[in-house]
Design a protein around this motif. Structure first.
Motif, PDB file in Angstrom:
ATOM      1  N   LYS A 176      21.907  30.922  52.541  1.00 17.39           N
ATOM      2  CA  LYS A 176      23.130  31.524  52.017  1.00 17.39           C
ATOM      3  C   LYS A 176      24.175  30.422  51.904  1.00 17.39           C
ATOM      4  CE  LYS A 176      24.443  35.684  52.555  1.00 17.39           C
ATOM      5  NZ  LYS A 176      24.877  37.019  53.058  1.00 17.39           N
ATOM      6  N   LEU A 177      24.686  30.237  50.716  1.00 13.08           N
ATOM      7  CA  LEU A 177      25.703  29.217  50.447  1.00 13.08           C
ATOM      8  C   LEU A 177      27.059  29.905  50.312  1.00 13.08           C
ATOM      9  CD1 LEU A 177      26.462  26.266  49.715  1.00 13.08           C
ATOM     10  CD2 LEU A 177      25.971  26.851  47.330  1.00 13.08           C
ATOM     11  N   THR A 178      28.023  29.469  51.115  1.00  7.35           N
ATOM     12  CA  THR A 178      29.375  30.032  51.087  1.00  7.35           C
ATOM     13  C   THR A 178      30.371  28.911  50.872  1.00  7.35           C
ATOM     14  OG1 THR A 178      28.696  31.740  52.673  1.00  7.35           O
ATOM     15  CG2 THR A 178      31.053  31.453  52.324  1.00  7.35           C
ATOM     16  N   VAL A 179      31.344  29.133  49.997  1.00  7.36           N
ATOM     17  CA  VAL A 179      32.370  28.121  49.749  1.00  7.36           C
ATOM     18  C   VAL A 179      33.751  28.746  49.897  1.00  7.36           C
ATOM     19  CG1 VAL A 179      30.885  26.800  48.184  1.00  7.36           C
ATOM     20  CG2 VAL A 179      32.460  28.515  47.244  1.00  7.36           C
ATOM     21  N   ALA A 180      34.703  27.921  50.318  1.00  5.57           N
ATOM     22  CA  ALA A 180      36.106  28.327  50.411  1.00  5.57           C
ATOM     23  C   ALA A 180      36.896  27.504  49.401  1.00  5.57           C
ATOM     24  CB  ALA A 180      36.636  28.099  51.823  1.00  5.57           C
ATOM     25  N   ILE A 181      37.568  28.194  48.481  1.00  4.46           N
ATOM     26  CA  ILE A 181      38.337  27.534  47.420  1.00  4.46           C
ATOM     27  C   ILE A 181      39.809  27.910  47.581  1.00  4.46           C
ATOM     28  CG2 ILE A 181      38.664  27.304  44.931  1.00  4.46           C
ATOM     29  CD1 ILE A 181      35.741  28.068  44.554  1.00  4.46           C
ATOM     30  N   PRO A 182      40.686  26.945  47.886  1.00  2.95           N
ATOM     31  CA  PRO A 182      42.111  27.257  48.037  1.00  2.95           C
ATOM     32  C   PRO A 182      42.740  27.686  46.721  1.00  2.95           C
ATOM     33  CG  PRO A 182      41.755  24.883  48.118  1.00  2.95           C
ATOM     34  CD  PRO A 182      40.398  25.521  48.112  1.00  2.95           C
ATOM     35  N   GLN A 183      43.688  28.612  46.809  1.00  2.00           N
ATOM     36  CA  GLN A 183      44.405  29.110  45.638  1.00  2.00           C
ATOM     37  C   GLN A 183      45.851  28.615  45.692  1.00  2.00           C
ATOM     38  OE1 GLN A 183      42.595  31.213  43.219  1.00  2.00           O
ATOM     39  NE2 GLN A 183      41.176  30.041  44.485  1.00  2.00           N
ATOM     40  N   TYR A 184      46.230  27.832  44.686  1.00  2.00           N
ATOM     41  CA  TYR A 184      47.555  27.223  44.694  1.00  2.00           C
ATOM     42  C   TYR A 184      48.555  27.990  43.825  1.00  2.00           C
ATOM     43  CZ  TYR A 184      45.004  23.360  46.784  1.00  2.00           C
ATOM     44  OH  TYR A 184      44.216  22.600  47.612  1.00  2.00           O
ATOM     45  N   SER A 185      48.077  28.973  43.110  1.00  2.00           N
ATOM     46  CA  SER A 185      48.972  29.747  42.254  1.00  2.00           C
ATOM     47  C   SER A 185      49.894  30.618  43.113  1.00  2.00           C
ATOM     48  CB  SER A 185      48.169  30.641  41.303  1.00  2.00           C
ATOM     49  OG  SER A 185      49.040  31.527  40.609  1.00  2.00           O
ATOM     50  N   PRO A 186      51.209  30.599  42.850  1.00  2.00           N
ATOM     51  CA  PRO A 186      52.140  31.448  43.621  1.00  2.00           C
ATOM     52  C   PRO A 186      51.881  32.935  43.415  1.00  2.00           C
ATOM     53  CG  PRO A 186      53.236  30.460  41.713  1.00  2.00           C
ATOM     54  CD  PRO A 186      51.896  29.799  41.831  1.00  2.00           C
ATOM     55  N   GLU A 187      51.142  33.291  42.374  1.00  2.00           N
ATOM     56  CA  GLU A 187      50.833  34.690  42.094  1.00  2.00           C
ATOM     57  C   GLU A 187      49.590  35.175  42.827  1.00  2.00           C
ATOM     58  OE1 GLU A 187      50.489  34.990  37.895  1.00  2.00           O
ATOM     59  OE2 GLU A 187      52.578  34.458  37.494  1.00  2.00           O
ATOM     60  N   ALA A 188      48.869  34.240  43.462  1.00  2.00           N
ATOM     61  CA  ALA A 188      47.629  34.608  44.154  1.00  2.00           C
ATOM     62  C   ALA A 188      47.931  35.445  45.398  1.00  2.00           C
ATOM     63  CB  ALA A 188      46.853  33.354  44.545  1.00  2.00           C
ATOM     64  N   LYS A 189      47.203  36.535  45.587  1.00  2.00           N
ATOM     65  CA  LYS A 189      47.402  37.405  46.737  1.00  2.00           C
ATOM     66  C   LYS A 189      46.798  36.798  48.000  1.00  2.00           C
ATOM     67  CE  LYS A 189      47.521  41.698  44.054  1.00  2.00           C
ATOM     68  NZ  LYS A 189      46.910  43.042  43.851  1.00  2.00           N
ATOM     69  N   GLU A 190      45.719  36.009  47.848  1.00  2.00           N
ATOM     70  CA  GLU A 190      45.064  35.366  48.975  1.00  2.00           C
ATOM     71  C   GLU A 190      45.215  33.853  48.855  1.00  2.00           C
ATOM     72  OE1 GLU A 190      43.715  36.813  51.536  1.00  2.00           O
ATOM     73  OE2 GLU A 190      43.822  38.893  50.827  1.00  2.00           O
ATOM     74  N   HIS A 191      45.381  33.178  50.023  1.00  2.00           N
ATOM     75  CA  HIS A 191      45.493  31.715  50.014  1.00  2.00           C
ATOM     76  C   HIS A 191      44.153  31.050  49.702  1.00  2.00           C
ATOM     77  CE1 HIS A 191      49.605  31.570  51.553  1.00  2.00           C
ATOM     78  NE2 HIS A 191      49.270  32.518  52.410  1.00  2.00           N
ATOM     79  N   THR A 192      43.063  31.764  49.978  1.00  2.00           N
ATOM     80  CA  THR A 192      41.729  31.188  49.807  1.00  2.00           C
ATOM     81  C   THR A 192      40.777  32.227  49.247  1.00  2.00           C
ATOM     82  OG1 THR A 192      42.126  29.795  51.761  1.00  2.00           O
ATOM     83  CG2 THR A 192      39.864  29.940  50.957  1.00  2.00           C
ATOM     84  N   GLN A 193      39.940  31.799  48.294  1.00  2.00           N
ATOM     85  CA  GLN A 193      38.859  32.643  47.793  1.00  2.00           C
ATOM     86  C   GLN A 193      37.557  32.221  48.469  1.00  2.00           C
ATOM     87  OE1 GLN A 193      39.163  32.131  43.443  1.00  2.00           O
ATOM     88  NE2 GLN A 193      39.589  34.324  43.309  1.00  2.00           N
ATOM     89  N   ILE A 194      36.797  33.206  48.937  1.00  2.00           N
ATOM     90  CA  ILE A 194      35.517  32.949  49.588  1.00  2.00           C
ATOM     91  C   ILE A 194      34.414  33.559  48.739  1.00  2.00           C
ATOM     92  CG2 ILE A 194      34.161  33.156  51.689  1.00  2.00           C
ATOM     93  CD1 ILE A 194      36.729  31.654  52.155  1.00  2.00           C
ATOM     94  N   PHE A 195      33.415  32.753  48.393  1.00  2.00           N
ATOM     95  CA  PHE A 195      32.277  33.231  47.620  1.00  2.00           C
ATOM     96  C   PHE A 195      30.986  32.901  48.356  1.00  2.00           C
ATOM     97  CE2 PHE A 195      35.581  32.267  44.464  1.00  2.00           C
ATOM     98  CZ  PHE A 195      35.665  33.482  43.796  1.00  2.00           C
ATOM     99  N   SER A 196      30.045  33.853  48.374  1.00  2.00           N
ATOM    100  CA  SER A 196      28.744  33.649  49.019  1.00  2.00           C
ATOM    101  C   SER A 196      27.631  34.058  48.071  1.00  2.00           C
ATOM    102  CB  SER A 196      28.636  34.467  50.310  1.00  2.00           C
ATOM    103  OG  SER A 196      29.531  34.012  51.288  1.00  2.00           O
ATOM    104  N   VAL A 197      26.562  33.255  48.041  1.00  2.00           N
ATOM    105  CA  VAL A 197      25.381  33.587  47.253  1.00  2.00           C
ATOM    106  C   VAL A 197      24.132  33.199  48.036  1.00  2.00           C
ATOM    107  CG1 VAL A 197      26.525  33.317  45.011  1.00  2.00           C
ATOM    108  CG2 VAL A 197      25.396  31.337  46.064  1.00  2.00           C
ATOM    109  N   SER A 198      23.044  33.887  47.790  1.00  2.00           N
ATOM    110  CA  SER A 198      21.742  33.513  48.340  1.00  2.00           C
ATOM    111  C   SER A 198      21.015  32.687  47.292  1.00  2.00           C
ATOM    112  CB  SER A 198      20.933  34.757  48.696  1.00  2.00           C
ATOM    113  OG  SER A 198      21.586  35.517  49.693  1.00  2.00           O
ATOM    114  N   THR A 199      20.436  31.569  47.721  1.00  2.00           N
ATOM    115  CA  THR A 199      19.811  30.666  46.759  1.00  2.00           C
ATOM    116  C   THR A 199      18.726  29.844  47.434  1.00  2.00           C
ATOM    117  OG1 THR A 199      20.260  28.884  45.160  1.00  2.00           O
ATOM    118  CG2 THR A 199      21.527  28.859  47.200  1.00  2.00           C
ATOM    119  N   ASP A 200      17.872  29.241  46.612  1.00  2.00           N
ATOM    120  CA  ASP A 200      16.865  28.327  47.138  1.00  2.00           C
ATOM    121  C   ASP A 200      17.229  26.877  46.852  1.00  2.00           C
ATOM    122  OD1 ASP A 200      16.560  28.614  44.429  1.00  2.00           O
ATOM    123  OD2 ASP A 200      14.364  28.512  44.457  1.00  2.00           O
ATOM    124  N   LEU A 201      18.226  26.671  45.991  1.00  2.00           N
ATOM    125  CA  LEU A 201      18.699  25.325  45.657  1.00  2.00           C
ATOM    126  C   LEU A 201      20.220  25.289  45.721  1.00  2.00           C
ATOM    127  CD1 LEU A 201      16.477  24.572  42.523  1.00  2.00           C
ATOM    128  CD2 LEU A 201      16.141  23.672  44.831  1.00  2.00           C
TER     129      LEU A 201
END
Length: 370
Positions: free
Chosen positions: A49-74
């Protein structure tokens, strides 16, 4: 003349086309997702399972960070899958921390994943690595009220700092160096999520591709001292030699180590001399009110020497049982070896290694101790 003119035209056309290509490939900043933290969690022998944290710099963003997770073999396939979820071009130029789930580490999956990042020209060599007790995805998705951005939180936590009591930080360059060096075994800090905070709990000891064992902080400090780190974290000791369990804390510790081998490959032996200087900031025991004379301080220094010598010796015996060398003790023999030094040479030296340990402690002051 015609040939020269033809070459000039070719050069100008090439420059124009290169400019057009760069212009076409240029992605607006708002369409770029800059990964700050990446986590690997074990699923099975073929998938992660690959998970990444991407900071959000837009003042309109509701969350400071977006978290995405996917299952993968590569890993590269996982990045593409995350791009489809985020609708942004995912880049690794700002990657600062890689989290490794403990189960992933114990199944020997770390080296291949780190090598993939190490070969990626987007990723810098100073990206920090940590093993996670539990689940990396859960750590990234956790709520930390006083730390609004998980990217900055983890990066600051793992950075070396005089304000950090214990910090055996390891970057991907350090890890690859240890994995490819027949003298060293890799070590990586261990993180654990405790309610609304994350703590450094100790270090993970690797042997080959697998995480072998987890070591507590006091043993990790021994590794740092014997590796030659000049500034050590505060040291908490319990004196056991005729002292009825007296306890003390030393801070502002300067250390210096000298390791000398007998150069004998049949009966290898090391002489280890460790000098430490520090401030006694707290003491609890029978001598609590009598540490006011030169003689009483000298006696305490001698008791500390004996305690540390025994602790270091016990730890080296443990490393012999593990057949691992995170300190690089066998380097003192490799430098005198004629021929190619291999993993088998390290194991042979470790199995027969003996040592003499001498610790010299100097208490420079008693701080605010009364």
């Amino acid at each position: 003349m015609k040939e020269k003119l033809f070459l000039v035209v070719i050069v100008l056309v090439s420059i124009y086309l290169a400019g057009c290509t760069a212009k076409e490939l240029k992605v607006p900043l708002e369409d770029v997702g800059m990964v700050g933290v990446m986590a690997f969690d074990y699923i099975d022998e073929d998938n992660l399972k690959l998970t990444v944290a991407i900071p959000q710099y837009s003042p309109e963003a509701k969350e400071h960070t977006q978290i995405f997770s996917v299952s993968t073999d590569l890993i590269s396939k996982g990045i593409v899958d995350i791009e489809s979820l985020s609708d942004k071009k995912v880049v690794l130029n700002q990657l600062r921390v890689v989290l490794i789930n403990e189960e992933f580490a114990r199944h020997g999956k770390v080296e291949k994943s780190i090598q993939h990042l190490y070969r990626n020209p987007e990723v810098g060599n100073k990206v920090l690595i940590a093993v996670v007790k539990g689940n990396g995805e859960e750590m990234l998705k956790g709520k930390y009220p006083d730390k609004p951005n998980i990217n900055f939180y983890l990066n600051d936590l793992l950075q070396p700092s005089i304000n950090t009591a214990f910090n055996p930080n390891t970057n991907i360059h350090d890890f690859i160096y240890a994995q490819t060096n027949p003298v060293f075994d890799a070590i990586v800090p261990i993180l654990e999520k405790k309610e609304s905070k994350i703590e450094v709990e100790g270090i993970a000891l690797f042997k080959g591709k697998n995480m072998l064992h987890s070591l507590p902080k006091d043993e990790a400090l021994i590794i740092q001292a014997l590796q030659g780190r000049k500034k050590l974290a505060p040291m908490n000791l319990t004196l056991s030699n005729d002292s009825k369990g007296e306890r003390l804390m030393m801070d502002l510790i300067d250390s210096k180590v000298k390791i000398k081998s007998n150069k004998n490959f049949d009966t290898p032996k090391l002489t280890i001399t460790l000098h430490i200087e520090g401030t006694l900031v707290e003491f609890k025991g029978e001598r609590e009110n009598s540490l006011k004379t030169v003689e009483s301080t000298a006696k305490l220094e001698n008791d500390i020497n004996e305690e540390l010598e025994e602790s270091i010796s016990d730890f080296l015996k443990k490393l012999q049982e593990f057949e691992a060398d995170p300190i690089g003790l066998t380097e003192s023999f490799r430098m005198y070896y004629k021929g190619e030094w291999k993993e088998e040479n390290k194991q042979e030296i470790l199995s027969k290694l003996q040592w003499d340990i001498h610790v010299n402690t100097s208490i420079m002051s008693t701080g605010t101790l009364k």
